[in-house]
Design a protein around this motif. Structure first.
Motif, PDB file in Angstrom:
ATOM      1  N   SER A  42       0.834  -1.206   0.000  1.00 13.15           N
ATOM      2  CA  SER A  42       0.000   0.000   0.000  1.00 13.15           C
ATOM      3  C   SER A  42       0.864   1.250   0.000  1.00 13.15           C
ATOM      4  CB  SER A  42      -0.925   0.017   1.217  1.00 13.15           C
ATOM      5  OG  SER A  42      -1.842  -1.057   1.166  1.00 13.15           O
ATOM      6  N   VAL A  43       1.936   1.202   0.766  1.00 16.88           N
ATOM      7  CA  VAL A  43       2.887   2.321   0.813  1.00 16.88           C
ATOM      8  C   VAL A  43       3.555   2.480  -0.549  1.00 16.88           C
ATOM      9  CG1 VAL A  43       5.045   3.161   1.849  1.00 16.88           C
ATOM     10  CG2 VAL A  43       3.309   2.065   3.286  1.00 16.88           C
ATOM     11  N   VAL A  44       3.942   1.359  -1.145  1.00 21.12           N
ATOM     12  CA  VAL A  44       4.581   1.376  -2.467  1.00 21.12           C
ATOM     13  C   VAL A  44       3.657   2.014  -3.499  1.00 21.12           C
ATOM     14  CG1 VAL A  44       5.461  -0.052  -4.366  1.00 21.12           C
ATOM     15  CG2 VAL A  44       6.032  -0.630  -1.992  1.00 21.12           C
ATOM     16  N   GLU A  45       2.397   1.590  -3.510  1.00 23.45           N
ATOM     17  CA  GLU A  45       1.462   2.096  -4.513  1.00 23.45           C
ATOM     18  C   GLU A  45       1.208   3.587  -4.350  1.00 23.45           C
ATOM     19  OE1 GLU A  45      -2.586   0.830  -6.826  1.00 23.45           O
ATOM     20  OE2 GLU A  45      -2.160  -0.107  -4.883  1.00 23.45           O
ATOM     21  N   ASN A  46       1.097   4.059  -3.116  1.00 25.38           N
ATOM     22  CA  ASN A  46       0.906   5.494  -2.884  1.00 25.38           C
ATOM     23  C   ASN A  46       2.101   6.295  -3.397  1.00 25.38           C
ATOM     24  OD1 ASN A  46      -1.657   5.371  -1.727  1.00 25.38           O
ATOM     25  ND2 ASN A  46      -0.844   5.004   0.327  1.00 25.38           N
ATOM     26  N   ALA A  47       3.309   5.751  -3.198  1.00 25.32           N
ATOM     27  CA  ALA A  47       4.515   6.421  -3.704  1.00 25.32           C
ATOM     28  C   ALA A  47       4.513   6.445  -5.232  1.00 25.32           C
ATOM     29  CB  ALA A  47       5.760   5.720  -3.181  1.00 25.32           C
ATOM     30  N   LEU A  48       4.103   5.329  -5.846  1.00 24.27           N
ATOM     31  CA  LEU A  48       4.068   5.253  -7.306  1.00 24.27           C
ATOM     32  C   LEU A  48       3.067   6.238  -7.901  1.00 24.27           C
ATOM     33  CD1 LEU A  48       4.254   1.374  -7.735  1.00 24.27           C
ATOM     34  CD2 LEU A  48       6.033   3.014  -8.339  1.00 24.27           C
ATOM     35  N   LYS A  49       1.961   6.451  -7.198  1.00 22.64           N
ATOM     36  CA  LYS A  49       0.971   7.428  -7.655  1.00 22.64           C
ATOM     37  C   LYS A  49       1.586   8.822  -7.739  1.00 22.64           C
ATOM     38  CE  LYS A  49      -3.140   5.015  -5.905  1.00 22.64           C
ATOM     39  NZ  LYS A  49      -4.216   5.007  -4.887  1.00 22.64           N
ATOM     40  N   THR A  50       2.482   9.127  -6.810  1.00 24.46           N
ATOM     41  CA  THR A  50       3.173  10.423  -6.826  1.00 24.46           C
ATOM     42  C   THR A  50       4.226  10.455  -7.925  1.00 24.46           C
ATOM     43  OG1 THR A  50       2.836  10.703  -4.442  1.00 24.46           O
ATOM     44  CG2 THR A  50       4.579  12.022  -5.465  1.00 24.46           C
ATOM     45  N   ILE A  51       4.965   9.361  -8.068  1.00 22.41           N
ATOM     46  CA  ILE A  51       6.075   9.318  -9.034  1.00 22.41           C
ATOM     47  C   ILE A  51       5.590   9.581 -10.452  1.00 22.41           C
ATOM     48  CG2 ILE A  51       7.793   7.778 -10.105  1.00 22.41           C
ATOM     49  CD1 ILE A  51       8.100   6.508  -7.273  1.00 22.41           C
ATOM     50  N   ILE A  52       4.437   9.015 -10.838  1.00 22.79           N
ATOM     51  CA  ILE A  52       3.982   9.195 -12.228  1.00 22.79           C
ATOM     52  C   ILE A  52       3.458  10.607 -12.501  1.00 22.79           C
ATOM     53  CG2 ILE A  52       3.488   6.749 -12.577  1.00 22.79           C
ATOM     54  CD1 ILE A  52       0.514   7.354 -12.236  1.00 22.79           C
ATOM     55  N   THR A  53       3.359  11.441 -11.458  1.00 23.23           N
ATOM     56  CA  THR A  53       2.971  12.836 -11.671  1.00 23.23           C
ATOM     57  C   THR A  53       4.194  13.733 -11.866  1.00 23.23           C
ATOM     58  OG1 THR A  53       2.974  13.410  -9.294  1.00 23.23           O
ATOM     59  CG2 THR A  53       0.928  12.509 -10.220  1.00 23.23           C
ATOM     60  N   LEU A  54       5.379  13.184 -11.646  1.00 24.12           N
ATOM     61  CA  LEU A  54       6.612  13.952 -11.804  1.00 24.12           C
ATOM     62  C   LEU A  54       6.943  14.125 -13.284  1.00 24.12           C
ATOM     63  CD1 LEU A  54       8.774  12.131  -9.081  1.00 24.12           C
ATOM     64  CD2 LEU A  54       7.654  14.362  -8.847  1.00 24.12           C
ATOM     65  N   PRO A  55       7.843  15.064 -13.621  1.00 26.48           N
ATOM     66  CA  PRO A  55       8.302  15.155 -15.016  1.00 26.48           C
ATOM     67  C   PRO A  55       8.814  13.792 -15.490  1.00 26.48           C
ATOM     68  CG  PRO A  55       9.083  17.036 -13.753  1.00 26.48           C
ATOM     69  CD  PRO A  55       8.443  16.102 -12.762  1.00 26.48           C
ATOM     70  N   ASN A  56       8.552  13.459 -16.735  1.00 23.70           N
ATOM     71  CA  ASN A  56       8.852  12.120 -17.250  1.00 23.70           C
ATOM     72  C   ASN A  56      10.291  11.673 -17.004  1.00 23.70           C
ATOM     73  OD1 ASN A  56       6.247  11.798 -18.156  1.00 23.70           O
ATOM     74  ND2 ASN A  56       6.694  12.384 -20.255  1.00 23.70           N
ATOM     75  N   LYS A  57      11.236  12.546 -17.273  1.00 24.97           N
ATOM     76  CA  LYS A  57      12.652  12.188 -17.125  1.00 24.97           C
ATOM     77  C   LYS A  57      12.969  11.818 -15.684  1.00 24.97           C
ATOM     78  CE  LYS A  57      17.272  13.767 -18.424  1.00 24.97           C
ATOM     79  NZ  LYS A  57      18.059  14.878 -19.032  1.00 24.97           N
ATOM     80  N   LEU A  58      12.414  12.587 -14.763  1.00 26.19           N
ATOM     81  CA  LEU A  58      12.637  12.339 -13.341  1.00 26.19           C
ATOM     82  C   LEU A  58      11.952  11.046 -12.910  1.00 26.19           C
ATOM     83  CD1 LEU A  58      13.927  13.459 -10.798  1.00 26.19           C
ATOM     84  CD2 LEU A  58      11.886  14.847 -10.429  1.00 26.19           C
ATOM     85  N   ALA A  59      10.732  10.843 -13.378  1.00 29.56           N
ATOM     86  CA  ALA A  59       9.991   9.619 -13.040  1.00 29.56           C
ATOM     87  C   ALA A  59      10.738   8.379 -13.522  1.00 29.56           C
ATOM     88  CB  ALA A  59       8.598   9.668 -13.657  1.00 29.56           C
ATOM     89  N   ILE A  60      11.257   8.427 -14.740  1.00 26.08           N
ATOM     90  CA  ILE A  60      11.992   7.283 -15.294  1.00 26.08           C
ATOM     91  C   ILE A  60      13.248   6.987 -14.484  1.00 26.08           C
ATOM     92  CG2 ILE A  60      13.401   6.542 -17.276  1.00 26.08           C
ATOM     93  CD1 ILE A  60      10.457   6.090 -17.700  1.00 26.08           C
ATOM     94  N   SER A  61      13.938   8.041 -14.027  1.00 26.98           N
ATOM     95  CA  SER A  61      15.156   7.827 -13.234  1.00 26.98           C
ATOM     96  C   SER A  61      14.840   7.115 -11.924  1.00 26.98           C
ATOM     97  CB  SER A  61      15.861   9.163 -12.965  1.00 26.98           C
ATOM     98  OG  SER A  61      15.084   9.983 -12.103  1.00 26.98           O
ATOM     99  N   ILE A  62      13.681   7.413 -11.337  1.00 27.45           N
ATOM    100  CA  ILE A  62      13.270   6.734 -10.107  1.00 27.45           C
ATOM    101  C   ILE A  62      12.849   5.300 -10.412  1.00 27.45           C
ATOM    102  CG2 ILE A  62      11.604   6.700  -8.206  1.00 27.45           C
ATOM    103  CD1 ILE A  62      11.512   9.749  -8.375  1.00 27.45           C
ATOM    104  N   PHE A  63      12.113   5.109 -11.503  1.00 27.45           N
ATOM    105  CA  PHE A  63      11.688   3.756 -11.878  1.00 27.45           C
ATOM    106  C   PHE A  63      12.892   2.842 -12.133  1.00 27.45           C
ATOM    107  CE2 PHE A  63       7.282   5.245 -12.856  1.00 27.45           C
ATOM    108  CZ  PHE A  63       6.615   4.245 -12.164  1.00 27.45           C
ATOM    109  N   LYS A  64      13.967   3.391 -12.670  1.00 31.23           N
ATOM    110  CA  LYS A  64      15.180   2.587 -12.902  1.00 31.23           C
ATOM    111  C   LYS A  64      15.703   2.016 -11.586  1.00 31.23           C
ATOM    112  CE  LYS A  64      16.844   4.817 -17.132  1.00 31.23           C
ATOM    113  NZ  LYS A  64      17.876   5.688 -17.723  1.00 31.23           N
ATOM    114  N   ILE A  65      15.674   2.834 -10.547  1.00 28.46           N
ATOM    115  CA  ILE A  65      16.109   2.388  -9.222  1.00 28.46           C
ATOM    116  C   ILE A  65      15.176   1.309  -8.694  1.00 28.46           C
ATOM    117  CG2 ILE A  65      16.471   3.109  -6.820  1.00 28.46           C
ATOM    118  CD1 ILE A  65      17.163   5.911  -7.938  1.00 28.46           C
TER     119      ILE A  65
END
Length: 222
Positions: A76-99
């Protein structure tokens, strides 16, 4: 400047490398009696950009916190964080997804795949391929569904080459993704799955066919 008293804004000039208690700022006129112009300097402001520096630091701390939450063991914590991540600028979101793709545990990877699909851009595809290589049923299922959301020629190539290892539930989702991406020649393969002896597989395939027929205007073969 050109003309007579046409003011020109110099913009911000970074003086941080000269920061000291013994620095003086002056202006030097270069010219002569025979070669010179009249210049005026006005509206000079010297200030320390503490607010901007603090804002950048605050953003960095927030991003580190979001990344840490997305690696949490609580889904649940993971999903809430992911909801925030996909609202970030694409380049920044992708850099986090790589991690996240590299460091997340197996239970979180299906959700990560789902949100890569929701982000829905081409750079998500290599990360989804990397997730497939984990060779986990739930991850592969989530990846196949996620690719469906990314309308790019590579999506077809990737899906086509996914090895489902003859697992019928994966086969069904693979056919649905291929058809959704515009390759209706896979309809006959999906139809064959709807005639298997396994009732659960048969039912799922038929439900998928009905949904596809409604959305894509494909005639269901009796």
């Amino acid at each position: 400047t050109s003309g007579y008293f046409n003011w020109v804004n110099s913009g911000n000039i970074d003086l941080s490398s000269y920061k000291s208690s013994s620095v003086y700022i002056g202006f030097v006129y270069k010219g002569s009696d025979s070669d010179g112009s009249t210049w005026e300097i006005d509206n000079i402001k010297i200030k320390e950009l503490v607010a901007d520096s603090m804002k950048i630091l605050h953003q960095q701390i927030n991003l580190e916190a979001i990344t840490k939450l997305a690696l949490d063991n609580n889904l649940s914590v993971v999903e809430n964080a992911l909801k925030t991540i996909i609202t970030l600028p694409n380049k920044l979101a992708i850099s986090i997804f790589k991690i996240l793709v590299e460091k997340s545990n197996y239970t979180a990877r299906p959700i990560i795949a789902e949100y890569l699909g929701k982000l829905g851009i081409k750079p998500c595809l290599p990360l989804l391929v990397e997730l497939i290589q984990q060779d986990d049923f739930n991850v592969t299922l989530a990846v196949i569904k996620a690719i469906r959301e990314i309308k790019h020629p590579l999506s077809y190539e990737i899906t086509k080459n996914i090895n489902t290892k003859r697992k019928h539930l994966l086969d069904i989702e693979k056919m649905v993704t291929l058809i959704t991406l515009g390759h209706t020649e896979y309809w006959s393969r999906l139809e064959k799955l709807s005639h298997l002896s396994d009732n659960s597989v048969k039912l799922l395939a038929k439900l998928k066919m009905i949904k596809l027929a409604t959305v894509s205007k494909i005639d269901i073969l009796q």
